[in-house]
Design an enzyme around this catalytic site. Structure first.
Site, PDB file in Angstrom:
ATOM      1  N   ARG A  88     -28.299 -31.262  -3.695  1.00  0.00           N
ATOM      2  CA  ARG A  88     -29.702 -31.243  -3.271  1.00  0.00           C
ATOM      3  C   ARG A  88     -30.654 -30.660  -4.284  1.00  0.00           C
ATOM      4  NH1 ARG A  88     -30.747 -30.983   2.968  1.00  0.00           N
ATOM      5  NH2 ARG A  88     -28.674 -31.533   3.544  1.00  0.00           N
ATOM      6  N   ARG A 127     -34.282 -36.420  17.896  1.00  0.00           N
ATOM      7  CA  ARG A 127     -32.837 -36.492  17.618  1.00  0.00           C
ATOM      8  C   ARG A 127     -32.019 -35.620  18.570  1.00  0.00           C
ATOM      9  NH1 ARG A 127     -30.545 -35.219  11.818  1.00  0.00           N
ATOM     10  NH2 ARG A 127     -31.707 -33.281  12.108  1.00  0.00           N
ATOM     11  N   ARG A 160     -30.871 -29.891  17.462  1.00  0.00           N
ATOM     12  CA  ARG A 160     -30.643 -28.946  16.378  1.00  0.00           C
ATOM     13  C   ARG A 160     -31.749 -27.912  16.312  1.00  0.00           C
ATOM     14  NH1 ARG A 160     -28.699 -32.281  11.161  1.00  0.00           N
ATOM     15  NH2 ARG A 160     -30.209 -30.884  10.185  1.00  0.00           N
TER      16      ARG A 160
END
Ligand code: AP5
Ligand code: MG
Length: 214
Positions: A88, A127, A160
């Site tokens: 990343r 999500r 999450r």
């Protein structure tokens, strides 16, 4: 074959990895999933990653790189593998080059899943995921058959902790500052393909399949 999926949070890395695992027998190496697993089990690694993840920051490079080395050590280097969410930043990418060399692997394809920031926010806010099976759903785009429960494991779906809007914005900022510049790093080195990440998940997977089988 080794594939690296790169893109903003919520661009669909996990979703495409799931297709590769279920339809093409890939193994999935997701640094985010491994960190979440450690977090849930309250291991020392999980505890050291916790505060960074909660705030949408990157876990320090040393911790992340060692974790990837450990995970790779237990995977046969002939096994097809999809790297999701690692590397990343530049330091991780340089370490990744060495890790691949040492484990006698090479990256065959890098797919950048391009999605607008507005779409990302919409996706992450809706999500849901299954903590044990790791399957990912979306309240409206990809609802489970039985509301709130995983199709595969039957377990209850969760949201999450880093999918709150203020954390999403921080994750997006880090993507633009630290991760997106890796596209230049890889452009010179490997076959990097940019995919339209706003197509349907199935169409994106077809795009991936047509490239890897070409
Ligand atoms: P990680 O878990 O990797 O999170 P992320 O990169 O922010 O990406 P996401 O998992 O949120 O999204 P995704 O691209 O997998 O999208 P998904 O398929 O789920 O990392 C979490 C944290 O761990 C980091 O913030 C950091 O703290 C730490 N970490 C991880 N790796 C690290 C590293 N290398 N270094 C340091 N720290 C690290 O899809 C999202 C939603 O959209 C779903 O609801 C899905 O159903 C839906 N969707 C997917 N595709 C489509 C589509 N084509 N059309 C419509 N909806 C879609
Ligand atoms: Mg993911």
């Amino acid at each position: 074959m080794n594939i690296f999926l790169i893109g903003a949070p919520g661009c669909g890395k996990g979703t495409q990895s799931e297709f590769l695992v279920h339809k093409k027998n890939f193994q999935h190496l997701s640094t985010g999933n491994i960190f979440r697993h450690h977090l849930k089990n309250e291991t020392p690694l999980g505890l050291s990653a916790k505060k960074y993840m909660k705030e949408g920051k990157l876990v320090p490079d040393g911790i992340t790189i060692d974790m990837v080395k450990d995970s790779l050590a237990s995977i046969d280097n002939q096994q097809n593998l999809v790297f999701d969410g690692f590397p990343r930043n530049l330091k991780q990418a340089q370490a990744f080059d060495k890790i691949l060399d040492t484990s006698h692997r090479q990256l065959d394809w890098i797919f950048y899943l391009e999605v607008s920031d507005a779409k990302i926010i919409e996706r992450l806010a809706g999500r849901l995921y299954a903590p044990k099976s790791g399957r990912v759903y979306h309240k409206t785009q990809k609802p489970p058959q039985k509301e709130g429960f995983c199709d595969e494991s039957g377990e209850e779906l969760a949201q999450r902790e880093d999918d709150k809007e203020e954390v999403i914005l921080k994750r997006l900022k880090i993507f633009w500052e630290d991760t997106r510049p890796l596209l230049d790093y890889y452009k010179e080195k490997f076959t990097l393909k940019t995919l339209d990440g706003e197509k349907s998940p199935e169409d994106i997977f077809q795009d991936i399949l047509s490239i890897i089988s070409s």
